[in-house]
Design an enzyme around this catalytic site. Structure first.
Site, PDB file in Angstrom:
ATOM      1  N   ASN A 122       0.826  -1.219   0.000  1.00 17.06           N
ATOM      2  CA  ASN A 122       0.000   0.000   0.000  1.00 17.06           C
ATOM      3  C   ASN A 122       0.858   1.266   0.000  1.00 17.06           C
ATOM      4  OD1 ASN A 122      -2.053  -1.458   2.631  1.00 17.06           O
ATOM      5  ND2 ASN A 122      -2.277  -1.667   0.423  1.00 17.06           N
ATOM      6  N   ASP A 182     -12.875   0.694  -3.470  1.00 14.63           N
ATOM      7  CA  ASP A 182     -12.245   0.118  -4.655  1.00 14.63           C
ATOM      8  C   ASP A 182     -13.047  -1.004  -5.300  1.00 14.63           C
ATOM      9  OD1 ASP A 182     -11.998  -1.783  -2.748  1.00 14.63           O
ATOM     10  OD2 ASP A 182      -9.818  -1.926  -2.796  1.00 14.63           O
ATOM     11  N   CYS A 231     -27.645  10.034  -9.028  1.00 11.90           N
ATOM     12  CA  CYS A 231     -26.903   9.146  -8.143  1.00 11.90           C
ATOM     13  C   CYS A 231     -26.073   8.185  -8.995  1.00 11.90           C
ATOM     14  CB  CYS A 231     -27.856   8.391  -7.204  1.00 11.90           C
ATOM     15  SG  CYS A 231     -28.748   7.026  -7.959  1.00 11.90           S
ATOM     16  N   CYS A 248      -6.619  -2.813  -8.420  1.00  4.61           N
ATOM     17  CA  CYS A 248      -5.271  -2.224  -8.482  1.00  4.61           C
ATOM     18  C   CYS A 248      -4.213  -3.322  -8.340  1.00  4.61           C
ATOM     19  CB  CYS A 248      -5.084  -1.191  -7.389  1.00  4.61           C
ATOM     20  SG  CYS A 248      -6.081   0.282  -7.646  1.00  4.61           S
ATOM     21  N   CYS A 428       1.178 -18.839 -14.863  1.00  2.90           N
ATOM     22  CA  CYS A 428       0.881 -17.410 -14.728  1.00  2.90           C
ATOM     23  C   CYS A 428       0.977 -17.061 -13.249  1.00  2.90           C
ATOM     24  CB  CYS A 428      -0.501 -17.083 -15.299  1.00  2.90           C
ATOM     25  SG  CYS A 428      -1.846 -17.880 -14.415  1.00  2.90           S
TER      26      CYS A 428
HETATM   27 ZN   LIG Z   1     -30.478   7.648  -9.257  1.00  6.38          ZN
END
Ligand SMILES: [Zn+2]
Lengths: 474, 107
Positions: A122, A182, A231, A248, A428
């Site tokens: 972080n 996030d 909204c 991220c 991977c």
């Molecule tokens: Zn709305």
């Protein structure tokens, strides 16, 4: 188990126990530091004059002077900041810079919600945390930083994630909410509770070198009032498919990019508060809604686009919508279900997969010649670290078909010298993409000469656990 | 009769969508002015055109789902939400800028 492995195991256990103890001590320290500040504040209040000549403390004139003399702020703006309360949801890459500037500006009450603890990964972007605070609750770490930055304010720690059950209780005490989270689930939840409790919302997000900022539900008029601001659901009525959501951790993020977006959230918060726009004025209509797009590599890097107004049939903010405080807090709205979850990738059969430790044996027995290990991480990750002898065929090039040859032909990345029956293994980071590529290759007929095609289960994560503990995990 | 007339437009991708389009954010295109039926081309037509002619990636479902631009992508016509402009039925004009933005969620 031989002696060396045993003592390594003991040491690992000791380190884990010591780390746990450390993080407990750090939390205790944060609590005490907090109390000290609260006590100091109490003292200075008692010693102060009973009736004051000026509305702010003398120290506050000095501290906020440079912003108070900016036109549009003034003493009225400063008093509005002092009287305001802001809730910051998420103490990460957005929440850290946002909180620092909001505390610096003198917002009287600042709440921070986050259930996570500080991790080393972080620190390149979450500027309130520090190396010594790894393992500590993010909220405690943030508040200890903010307290030393500006001890005059009231900080409220909510050391848990926002949930439909606790959202009302946490959010209703504040004037303004910043969405610094996030994930789509939290974005819909925060927007819904802000509509229900009539709070304006400043929402930002970032990934790689891009960022986005929207001001929602401003003015925060009741559902059904078309003059209110749109909204999150008005802009995004349906959540994106879970497979398209990149975190991220998977996609990467530049510190200054997410920092820019967090700083912009703080700026919008200061603008909204000092302009007296936390509540709708009599007859106020929403200004044209917009979204600010930031792309570090574009020219110009900032672009503002016009968004629609409230959606007449919005589930949350229209009169016909089904959203109520009861339906939200009872848990009948399942945000996780609404946004969907990515199912674990199960494309290959067990016999088409090998353990990392098994691959190590193959590597030693075959001396890297009669088999091929294909690493399908993106090149930028392959360049950081790779298993000796492996070749890189990035997943994105396979998706774009560029790395796949026409049916029946050999892709160009398979060396000429490789025997037609030599096995091909894919690897991977976590063992998901490798399955997709192995299956594609098999479908293209590459195993028709009896060659084994499979992948390494759990990818390089397992390689570190089972084979090479010195592997640099990033 | 098929028309030879073309429209110059700019199509841009951001928020990660550029990865589906050869990692190019900005595409200057010259598209046919009329569709196969001879009607003026629309943004809805452009979405199909991009899928068929411009996208090299296999993951079409990351751009179009069930015949519509997938949820989580905003379509902007000259910097305005396409819902303000008639959505898919908006008839393309010369030099239009069509921007596809994938929402980001990281923080
Ligand atoms: Zn709305």
């Amino acid at each position: 188990m031989d002696q060396a492995t045993k003592s390594a195991e003991t040491l690992r256990r000791q380190i884990a126990a010591t780390e746990e103890e450390l993080s407990r001590l750090r939390e205790q320290l944060a609590v005490i530091e907090n109390e000290e500040v609260q006590n100091l504040k109490g003292l200075s209040l008692e010693e102060g004059p009973v009736t004051r000549k000026w509305p702010l403390e003398l120290e506050e004139y000095k501290r906020y002077g440079r912003q108070m003399i900016v036109p549009n702020i003034g003493i009225q703006g400063q008093l509005r900041l002092k009287a305001a309360s802001v809730l910051i949801v998420g103490a990460g890459g957005l929440g850290c810079p946002a909180a620092a500037y909001i505390a610096g500006a003198g917002v009287g009450t600042i709440g921070i919600v986050d259930g996570d603890v500080v991790e080393t990964s972080n620190l390149h972007r979450q500027i309130l945390h520090s190396t010594a605070k790894v393992g500590m609750k993010k909220v405690d770490s943030a508040i200890s930083f903010l307290t030393s930055l500006n001890p005059n304010l009231r900080y409220i720690a909510h050391t848990e994630h926002l949930t439909p059950q606790n959202a009302r209780e946490i959010v209703e005490k504040y004037d303004l909410v910043l969405d610094c989270t996030d994930h789509p689930t939290s974005r819909y939840l925060i927007s819904d509770i802000c509509v229900l409790l009539h709070k304006p919302l400043i929402s930002a997000s970032a990934l790689r070198t891009d960022g986005q900022l929207i001001i929602l539900n401003s003015p925060p008029l009741p559902a059904g009032d078309a003059s209110g601001g749109p909204c999150y659901r008005c802009v995004f009525p349906k959540p994106p498919p879970a497979e398209s959501v990149v975190s991220c951790g998977d996609g990467g993020i530049l510190g200054p990019v997410v920092g820019t977006m967090g700083v912009l959230q703080a700026l919008e918060a200061v603008k909204l508060i000092t302009a007296g726009k936390l509540r709708a004025a009599e007859g106020e209509k929403a200004a044209e809604a917009s979204m600010l797009l930031f792309s570090a590599n574009s020219n110009p890097p900032f672009r503002s686009v016009r968004l629609r107004a409230r959606r007449p049939k919005c589930f949350a903010c229209s009169a016909e919508g089904g959203l109520t405080l009861e339906s939200l807090s009872s848990g009948s709205l399942d945000y996780v279900l609404f946004c969907g979850v990515t199912a674990p990738v199960k494309i290959l059969r067990p016999e088409e997969r090998i353990e990392a430790s098994e691959y190590e044996k193959i590597m030693e027995e075959r001396k890297g010649k009669e088999h091929l290990l294909v690493d399908v991480r993106e090149k930028v990750q392959f360049d950081i670290c790779s298993i000796k002898g492996s070749i890189n065929v990035p997943f994105s090039t396979v998706q774009g078909s560029r790395a796949l040859a026409p049916q029946g032909e050999k892709p160009p990345w398979i060396p000429e010298s490789l025997a037609p029956d030599a096995p091909i293994y894919f690897v991977c980071r976590l063992g998901n993409d490798s399955q997709v590529v192995a299956r594609k290759l098999k479908e293209s007929g590459l195993d028709k000469e009896g060659r084994y095609i499979g992948d390494i289960k759990d990818g390089l994560k397992a390689w570190k656990e089972q084979v090479d503990s010195s592997w640099p995990e990033y | 009769m098929e028309s030879e007339e073309t429209l110059p437009i700019v199509v841009e991708f951001t928020g990660g969508l550029e990865m589906l389009f050869s990692d190019e954010r900005k595409h200057r295109l010259s598209v046919p002015a009329r569709d196969s039926k001879g009607d003026a081309v629309t943004v809805g037509w452009l979405v199909d055109y991009l899928c068929e002619e411009i996208m090299k990636d296999n993951r079409k479902e990351m751009f179009v789902l069930d015949g519509h631009v997938r949820p989580g992508i905003l379509v902007l016509i000259n910097d305005a939400d396409w819902e303000l402009e008639g959505e898919a039925s908006y008839a393309l004009q010369p030099n239009d800028n069509i921007l596809f933005v994938s929402t980001l969620h990281g923080g």
